[in-house]
Design an enzyme around this catalytic site. Structure first.
Site, PDB file in Angstrom:
ATOM      1  N   ASP A  13       7.529   9.268  -0.493  1.00 51.08           N
ATOM      2  CA  ASP A  13       7.063  10.043  -1.656  1.00 51.08           C
ATOM      3  C   ASP A  13       5.986   9.323  -2.458  1.00 51.08           C
ATOM      4  O   ASP A  13       5.911   9.456  -3.679  1.00 51.08           O
ATOM      5  CB  ASP A  13       8.246  10.394  -2.593  1.00 51.08           C
ATOM      6  CG  ASP A  13       9.400  10.992  -1.823  1.00 51.08           C
ATOM      7  OD1 ASP A  13       9.143  11.867  -0.988  1.00 51.08           O
ATOM      8  OD2 ASP A  13      10.547  10.569  -2.049  1.00 51.08           O
ATOM      9  N   LYS A  16       1.441  10.532   0.058  1.00 54.48           N
ATOM     10  CA  LYS A  16       0.683  10.430   1.316  1.00 54.48           C
ATOM     11  C   LYS A  16      -0.096  11.712   1.618  1.00 54.48           C
ATOM     12  O   LYS A  16      -1.167  11.664   2.188  1.00 54.48           O
ATOM     13  CB  LYS A  16       1.638  10.151   2.492  1.00 54.48           C
ATOM     14  CG  LYS A  16       2.245   8.762   2.460  1.00 54.48           C
ATOM     15  CD  LYS A  16       3.058   8.479   3.714  1.00 54.48           C
ATOM     16  CE  LYS A  16       4.423   9.103   3.706  1.00 54.48           C
ATOM     17  NZ  LYS A  16       5.377   8.567   2.741  1.00 54.48           N
ATOM     18  N   GLY A  40       8.265  15.216   3.826  1.00 53.24           N
ATOM     19  CA  GLY A  40       7.790  16.299   2.979  1.00 53.24           C
ATOM     20  C   GLY A  40       6.395  15.970   2.513  1.00 53.24           C
ATOM     21  O   GLY A  40       6.227  15.130   1.639  1.00 53.24           O
ATOM     22  N   HIS A  41       5.405  16.573   3.132  1.00 54.36           N
ATOM     23  CA  HIS A  41       4.022  16.282   2.754  1.00 54.36           C
ATOM     24  C   HIS A  41       3.396  17.524   2.112  1.00 54.36           C
ATOM     25  O   HIS A  41       3.352  18.581   2.720  1.00 54.36           O
ATOM     26  CB  HIS A  41       3.215  15.837   3.985  1.00 54.36           C
ATOM     27  CG  HIS A  41       3.679  14.511   4.524  1.00 54.36           C
ATOM     28  ND1 HIS A  41       3.203  13.966   5.686  1.00 54.36           N
ATOM     29  CD2 HIS A  41       4.567  13.624   4.049  1.00 54.36           C
ATOM     30  CE1 HIS A  41       3.794  12.795   5.888  1.00 54.36           C
ATOM     31  NE2 HIS A  41       4.629  12.579   4.909  1.00 54.36           N
ATOM     32  N   GLN A 223       8.097   8.953   5.566  1.00 54.57           N
ATOM     33  CA  GLN A 223       8.981   8.077   4.773  1.00 54.57           C
ATOM     34  C   GLN A 223       8.201   6.835   4.306  1.00 54.57           C
ATOM     35  O   GLN A 223       7.023   6.934   4.063  1.00 54.57           O
ATOM     36  CB  GLN A 223      10.247   7.685   5.543  1.00 54.57           C
ATOM     37  CG  GLN A 223      11.205   8.859   5.804  1.00 54.57           C
ATOM     38  CD  GLN A 223      10.862   9.655   7.043  1.00 54.57           C
ATOM     39  OE1 GLN A 223      10.625   9.078   8.094  1.00 54.57           O
ATOM     40  NE2 GLN A 223      10.815  10.957   6.933  1.00 54.57           N
TER      41      GLN A 223
HETATM   42  P1  IMP Z   1      17.467  10.740   6.732  1.00 56.56           P
HETATM   43  O1  IMP Z   1      16.086  10.349   7.120  1.00 56.56           O
HETATM   44  O2  IMP Z   1      17.621  12.224   6.498  1.00 56.56           O
HETATM   45  O3  IMP Z   1      18.517  10.200   7.669  1.00 56.56           O
HETATM   46  O4  IMP Z   1      17.789  10.067   5.301  1.00 56.56           O
HETATM   47  C1  IMP Z   1      17.933   8.667   5.162  1.00 56.56           C
HETATM   48  C2  IMP Z   1      17.321   8.175   3.853  1.00 56.56           C
HETATM   49  O5  IMP Z   1      15.916   8.343   3.918  1.00 56.56           O
HETATM   50  C3  IMP Z   1      17.780   8.919   2.604  1.00 56.56           C
HETATM   51  O6  IMP Z   1      17.810   8.018   1.517  1.00 56.56           O
HETATM   52  C4  IMP Z   1      16.670   9.944   2.383  1.00 56.56           C
HETATM   53  O7  IMP Z   1      16.585  10.349   1.019  1.00 56.56           O
HETATM   54  C5  IMP Z   1      15.470   9.116   2.799  1.00 56.56           C
HETATM   55  N1  IMP Z   1      14.338   9.926   3.253  1.00 56.56           N
HETATM   56  C6  IMP Z   1      14.197  10.548   4.437  1.00 56.56           C
HETATM   57  N2  IMP Z   1      13.008  11.167   4.501  1.00 56.56           N
HETATM   58  C7  IMP Z   1      12.375  10.917   3.352  1.00 56.56           C
HETATM   59  C8  IMP Z   1      11.077  11.247   2.837  1.00 56.56           C
HETATM   60  O8  IMP Z   1      10.240  11.900   3.488  1.00 56.56           O
HETATM   61  N3  IMP Z   1      10.785  10.781   1.594  1.00 56.56           N
HETATM   62  C9  IMP Z   1      11.645  10.017   0.878  1.00 56.56           C
HETATM   63  N4  IMP Z   1      12.854   9.667   1.316  1.00 56.56           N
HETATM   64  C10 IMP Z   1      13.227  10.112   2.545  1.00 56.56           C
END
Ligand code: IMP
Length: 429
Positions: A13, A16, A40-41, A223
């Site tokens: 977040d 990007k 989430g872009h 991420q």
């Molecule tokens: P997962 O990727 O759904 O397994 O989540 C694992 C961790 O990564 C959690 O803390 C999510 O909130 C975080 N996370 C996954 N994708 C994103 C992203 O695109 N932005 C921010 N945090 C993310």
């Protein structure tokens, strides 16, 4: 360097979307290399807002977009996103989208398992996006996954499905859930197979060919480095390697492919989900950062935790990812603060530390050591040159560069594409 790799330098977040969109308008190919539809872009193009989770950002402008082998692919999420963008006037065809035929699939029971585990974990939960990302990666490395190429061989899938379902049935039984309905799953796969297969290609060939022809490839990380399964705040991480090095392995190009590594770094820190966050602010300033920065998750809508800039963590991120330069985003969110704090080190049980420790208990126990710098009262929103920035804001940026030992390549001062101060162009470096 013909290529640019964009990665998040914190917990995701970092903004990007805007930077990737700006770079993708100058790239020949945009490739995703890890993660899935947990990303989430947000792209703002003209008066349209596009929210992408799985598709590479280049798709909006019709740039060849590639989903590499390092991504885990939910076929139904893919279809929904393609349809959603279609409704916004973005046509997605095999000419504009290629998906690695080796991508492992996220299946409905991966999503179930993600949610079942989170619900059962109480206070220890990771706070995942519940999209099945972790369970799908587990099956990939467990050598049980169904991959995109398998969709062309559904009649021969029996033994593979047996193995995969035997594994999941045992896990599901532990949660009191019925076994996987294999007939229903096979029927669902048959229904979606052709849709996915129209995009399936050996994308490593496409990318190597693009490289040989001197095309500009933009690798779009998802991420952030602090969520990397090896280098992040384990176990509160995602299940992929989010560092720039994955751009090569997650697409099928050699290690030199990454080119200019651009780390996107917010001028403060945010985190969604659980896990350590040394500079987190539970006070009015934290609240203010969240409100001014509109800190709500793109995918899950969750409120993001906010805190001061942590130079120790970002220095570590830049080091493990080999960052060439950073894009500093959301500087304007700090406007109007009398004083700004920067974390320059930690104390762990009385001992000084200049890096983030490995053990989860130590990570939770470190106390930030702050340096306080003067803030600025003027607005930096929309600045497009150094001359438009207040002197204190420039001082803040220079101090950040010094502490993270990495230069600033770009400063972003609003969601608008043109509201950017370009110091060093990653593509013409
Ligand atoms: P997962 O990727 O759904 O397994 O989540 C694992 C961790 O990564 C959690 O803390 C999510 O909130 C975080 N996370 C996954 N994708 C994103 C992203 O695109 N932005 C921010 N945090 C993310």
């Amino acid at each position: 360097m013909a290529n640019v790799t964009v990665i998040g330098g914190q917990w995701g977040d970092e903004g990007k979307g805007k930077i990737v969109d700006w770079l993708s308008s100058r790239a020949d190919v945009v490739a995703r290399f890890q993660g899935g539809h947990n990303a989430g872009h947000t792209l703002v193009v003209g008066d349209q807002v596009y929210k992408l989770s799985l598709l590479p950002s280049g798709i909006v402008r019709g740039t060849l977009s590639v989903i590499g082998n390092g991504v885990v692919l939910d076929p139904w999420a893919l279809q929904a996103e393609v349809e959603k963008l279609g409704a916004q006037g973005v046509s997605i065809t095999p000419e504009t989208l290629q998906i690695a035929d080796t991508c492992p699939l996220i299946l409905p029971f991966h999503r179930d398992l993600d949610a079942l585990r989170e619900d059962a974990s109480g206070a220890g939960k990771i706070g995942t996006t519940r999209r099945g990302i972790g369970p799908a990666y587990e099956d990939k490395v467990g050598r049980r996954a169904i991959r995109v190429c398998d969709l062309a061989h559904l009649d021969e899938l029996g033994p593979q499905l047996d193995r995969l379902c035997a594994h999941h049935d045992a896990l599901r039984a532990g949660f009191g859930e019925p076994p996987v309905d294999r007939a229903a799953l096979t029927a669902e796969l048959r229904q979606i197979a052709d849709f996915v297969l129209q995009f399936a290609r050996p994308v490593w060939l496409t990318l190597n060919d693009a490289k040989a022809r001197g095309r500009r490839i933009l690798f779009e990380g998802a991420q952030g480095v602090l969520l990397d399964v090896d280098h992040g705040t384990y176990p509160f991480v995602t299940s992929s390697n989010t560092i720039a090095g994955t751009a090569a392995g997650g697409t099928g190009l050699g290690p030199s492919a990454a080119g200019f590594v651009l780390g996107i770094v917010k001028a403060y820190t945010t985190r969604v989900g659980s896990g350590p966050f040394p500079t987190e602010l539970d006070d009015a300033i934290g609240q203010r950062l969240g409100e001014r920065g509109h800190e709500f998750g793109t995918v899950t809508g969750r409120k993001r935790r906010c805190g001061w800039f942590d130079a120790v963590l970002v220095r570590q991120s830049c080091a493990v990812s080999g960052v060439t330069g950073i894009a500093l985003t959301k500087l304007d969110v700090l406007d109007g603060l009398d004083e700004i704090r920067i974390c320059i080190g930690y104390r762990l049980r009385g001992q000084k530390m200049d890096h983030f420790p490995a053990h989860a208990a130590d990570q939770a126990a470190v106390e930030p050591v702050y340096e306080t710098v003067a803030g600025w009262s003027e607005s930096t929103a929309g600045a497009r040159s150094w001359a438009q920035l207040p002197a204190q804001a420039i001082k803040y940026i220079r101090r950040v560069e010094e502490l993270i030992r990495t230069p600033v390549a770009l400063v972003s001062t609003s969601p608008e594409r043109e509201d950017t101060i370009l110091v060093r162009d990653p593509f013409s470096d």
